[in-house]
Design an enzyme around this catalytic site. Structure first.
Site, mmCIF file in Angstrom:
data_model
loop_
_atom_site.group_PDB
_atom_site.id
_atom_site.type_symbol
_atom_site.label_atom_id
_atom_site.label_comp_id
_atom_site.label_asym_id
_atom_site.label_seq_id
_atom_site.Cartn_x
_atom_site.Cartn_y
_atom_site.Cartn_z
ATOM 1 N N THR A 210 40.303 40.732 35.394
ATOM 2 C CA THR A 210 41.497 41.108 36.165
ATOM 3 C C THR A 210 41.231 42.323 37.049
ATOM 4 O O THR A 210 41.598 42.341 38.230
ATOM 5 C CB THR A 210 42.657 41.460 35.205
ATOM 6 O OG1 THR A 210 42.655 40.554 34.116
ATOM 7 C CG2 THR A 210 43.973 41.440 35.922
ATOM 8 N N GLY B 162 30.360 44.440 31.638
ATOM 9 C CA GLY B 162 30.419 43.591 32.821
ATOM 10 C C GLY B 162 29.311 42.563 32.873
ATOM 11 O O GLY B 162 28.719 42.319 33.927
ATOM 12 N N TRP C 60 38.499 43.493 38.248
ATOM 13 C CA TRP C 60 37.591 43.130 39.346
ATOM 14 C C TRP C 60 38.331 42.324 40.416
ATOM 15 O O TRP C 60 38.222 42.586 41.617
ATOM 16 C CB TRP C 60 36.433 42.329 38.769
ATOM 17 C CG TRP C 60 35.252 42.146 39.646
ATOM 18 C CD1 TRP C 60 34.993 42.783 40.841
ATOM 19 C CD2 TRP C 60 34.147 41.268 39.411
ATOM 20 N NE1 TRP C 60 33.793 42.352 41.349
ATOM 21 C CE2 TRP C 60 33.266 41.422 40.487
ATOM 22 C CE3 TRP C 60 33.828 40.379 38.392
ATOM 23 C CZ2 TRP C 60 32.066 40.712 40.571
ATOM 24 C CZ3 TRP C 60 32.639 39.673 38.471
ATOM 25 C CH2 TRP C 60 31.767 39.831 39.542
ATOM 26 N N ARG D 115 37.415 33.282 31.940
ATOM 27 C CA ARG D 115 36.087 33.704 31.494
ATOM 28 C C ARG D 115 35.692 32.893 30.272
ATOM 29 O O ARG D 115 36.573 32.417 29.528
ATOM 30 C CB ARG D 115 36.160 35.197 31.141
ATOM 31 C CG ARG D 115 34.860 35.841 30.805
ATOM 32 C CD ARG D 115 35.064 37.331 30.555
ATOM 33 N NE ARG D 115 33.796 38.027 30.439
ATOM 34 C CZ ARG D 115 33.659 39.311 30.179
ATOM 35 N NH1 ARG D 115 34.734 40.060 30.009
ATOM 36 N NH2 ARG D 115 32.466 39.861 30.088
ATOM 37 N N HIS E 257 49.580 38.222 33.186
ATOM 38 C CA HIS E 257 48.817 37.527 32.147
ATOM 39 C C HIS E 257 49.612 36.335 31.601
ATOM 40 O O HIS E 257 49.195 35.689 30.640
ATOM 41 C CB HIS E 257 48.501 38.474 30.988
ATOM 42 C CG HIS E 257 47.425 39.490 31.285
ATOM 43 N ND1 HIS E 257 46.321 39.211 32.056
ATOM 44 C CD2 HIS E 257 47.273 40.789 30.887
ATOM 45 C CE1 HIS E 257 45.543 40.281 32.126
ATOM 46 N NE2 HIS E 257 46.102 41.264 31.430
HETATM 47 P P1 PAP Z 1 42.408 43.688 31.632
HETATM 48 O O1 PAP Z 1 42.838 42.346 31.132
HETATM 49 O O2 PAP Z 1 42.741 44.814 30.674
HETATM 50 O O3 PAP Z 1 42.877 43.982 33.016
HETATM 51 P P2 PAP Z 1 39.884 42.867 32.632
HETATM 52 O O4 PAP Z 1 39.630 43.664 33.836
HETATM 53 O O5 PAP Z 1 40.394 41.481 32.818
HETATM 54 O O6 PAP Z 1 40.818 43.672 31.650
HETATM 55 O O7 PAP Z 1 38.546 42.699 31.789
HETATM 56 C C1 PAP Z 1 37.679 43.743 31.539
HETATM 57 C C2 PAP Z 1 36.285 43.144 31.585
HETATM 58 O O8 PAP Z 1 35.885 42.999 32.960
HETATM 59 C C3 PAP Z 1 35.285 44.059 30.944
HETATM 60 O O9 PAP Z 1 34.295 43.182 30.408
HETATM 61 P P3 PAP Z 1 33.334 43.615 29.172
HETATM 62 O O10 PAP Z 1 34.192 44.200 28.119
HETATM 63 O O11 PAP Z 1 32.673 42.345 28.740
HETATM 64 O O12 PAP Z 1 32.353 44.570 29.755
HETATM 65 C C4 PAP Z 1 34.776 44.845 32.134
HETATM 66 O O13 PAP Z 1 33.522 45.460 31.909
HETATM 67 C C5 PAP Z 1 34.706 43.769 33.182
HETATM 68 N N1 PAP Z 1 34.752 44.306 34.550
HETATM 69 C C6 PAP Z 1 35.599 45.251 35.036
HETATM 70 N N2 PAP Z 1 35.327 45.481 36.322
HETATM 71 C C7 PAP Z 1 34.298 44.682 36.667
HETATM 72 C C8 PAP Z 1 33.549 44.489 37.869
HETATM 73 N N3 PAP Z 1 33.817 45.176 38.965
HETATM 74 N N4 PAP Z 1 32.545 43.593 37.854
HETATM 75 C C9 PAP Z 1 32.256 42.897 36.743
HETATM 76 N N5 PAP Z 1 32.923 43.035 35.571
HETATM 77 C C10 PAP Z 1 33.930 43.919 35.537
#
Ligand code: PAP
Length: 331
Positions: free
Chosen positions: A80, A298, A82, A168, A143
């Site tokens: 989300t 990420g 991203w 995902r 969501h």
């Molecule tokens: P949310 O539902 O709280 O908004 P969301 O942004 O959907 O969270 O998900 C977070 C995941 O996206 C994290 O994954 P991980 O725990 O497996 O590392 C986060 O690292 C990843 N994420 C956030 N920003 C980016 C980005 N710019 N590029 C790639 N992955 C990202």
């Protein structure tokens, strides 16, 4: 049902929500209960946080989409943050060139730019009206499962309001959710606390398979209304997916923009390393929540560090059985 034919104001948006409204769209973890538990509640066949229910009901009752609105849909922890950054940078690129040293995403977390509807519409926050102050086209995220979105948003004929969805691979999503929940709630310690209920369908915004299937089926029925993206595809080919996103929201990159590298500038600006290393997204020891929580690894495949092969096979089998016949698969 709310109508969607209200004339759109002159196209000036999207603008950062926080700049215009002066408030930060509230983060998920403020919704923990007094005894430090995330309370999941069944709502119209979906699992949601108890504290989101008033907001969801308000959205269902009163959200009036405007021409040009783009709703970003996702299960939690599926990209989300991203997608918010990419969609915002994309749609606002005329006002905010992505390579500009004062781009809003360099000083604001993506969640400050694009509001989260469930909390915005929650009774008592009075921020709901701030949505009306946003110039078109507006960007927002939810969501909510597709099945509980208001008809004003989902009606096929209503192309005025589009939906961009990201999902995902479920095992990675669960691992990410566990890490996030653990930071918010210290008493959630074992991955099994998240894994076991999720296999039964009980996880935030779950069942996971219902979440993805709802938007998947909608995108198959109306590809011009719902764009279905996958986190893994964005990671492996961000350029093509950002191009697709721009076309979908009606702002394709011109040849001159492509030649000037605008698309690449957006991909770079929104990349994990770039956003994670910004001061605004760094850890804040003085707070019980900080923007760095949104940026962990990420990567694809972190599930292997948390699940045994048996656990992985079990969840894969459940998910694939639920998706069978849909044309969607995570294997
Ligand atoms: P949310 O539902 O709280 O908004 P969301 O942004 O959907 O969270 O998900 C977070 C995941 O996206 C994290 O994954 P991980 O725990 O497996 O590392 C986060 O690292 C990843 N994420 C956030 N920003 C980016 C980005 N710019 N590029 C790639 N992955 C990202």
């Amino acid at each position: 049902m709310a109508t969607t034919n209200a004339p759109a104001p002159a196209a000036l948006g999207p603008v950062p929500f926080r700049d215009l409204c002066g408030v930060r769209p509230v983060s998920d973890v403020t919704t923990r209960s007094a005894d430090n538990k995330l309370w999941l509640q069944r709502y119209q066949g979906t699992w949601v946080l108890e504290s989101w229910v008033p907001g969801i009901m308000a959205i269902q009752r009163s959200f009036v989409p405007r021409r040009g609105d783009v709703v970003l849909g996702s299960p939690p922890k599926c990209g989300t943050t991203w997608l918010k950054a990419l969609a915002f940078a994309n749609m606002s690129r005329a006002a905010y060139p992505p390579a500009h040293p004062e781009h809003p995403l360099l000083r604001l977390n993506p969640h400050d730019c694009v509001p989260f509807m469930e909390l915005l519409f929650a009774t008592g926050t009075r921020k709901e009206s701030k949505m009306n102050a946003l110039p078109s086209p507006r960007l927002m995220n939810t969501h909510m499962q597709h099945s509980i979105l208001p008809a004003s948003v989902t009606t096929d004929q209503n192309l005025d309001c589009k939906i961009v969805y990201i999902c995902r691979e479920p095992k990675d999503m669960l691992v990410s959710l566990w890490h996030y929940t653990r930071r918010a709630l210290p008493d959630v310690s074992s991955f099994l606390d998240v894994f076991e209920p999720a296999c039964e369908g009980k996880c935030l915004c779950g069942p996971i398979w219902d979440h993805v299937l709802g938007y998947w089926n909608a995108s198959k029925a109306s590809p011009e209304k719902v764009l279905f993206l996958r986190y893994e595809d964005l990671l492996s080919d961000p350029v093509e997916n950002v191009r697709k996103l721009a076309r979908f929201v009606g702002q394709p990159f011109s040849v001159s923009e492509e030649e000037a590298g605008v698309l690449m500038d957006i991909v770079r600006l929104c990349s994990f390393d770039k956003l994670k290393n910004l001061e605004v997204n760094s850890a804040d020891p003085s707070s019980d929540f900080a923007n760095d929580w949104y940026f962990r690894k990420g990567e694809v495949g972190d599930w292997a560090n948390h699940m045994t092969p048996d656990m992985a096979r079990r969840l894969d089998a459940i998910v694939e059985e639920k998706l069978s016949g849909s044309g969607l698969s995570f294997l």
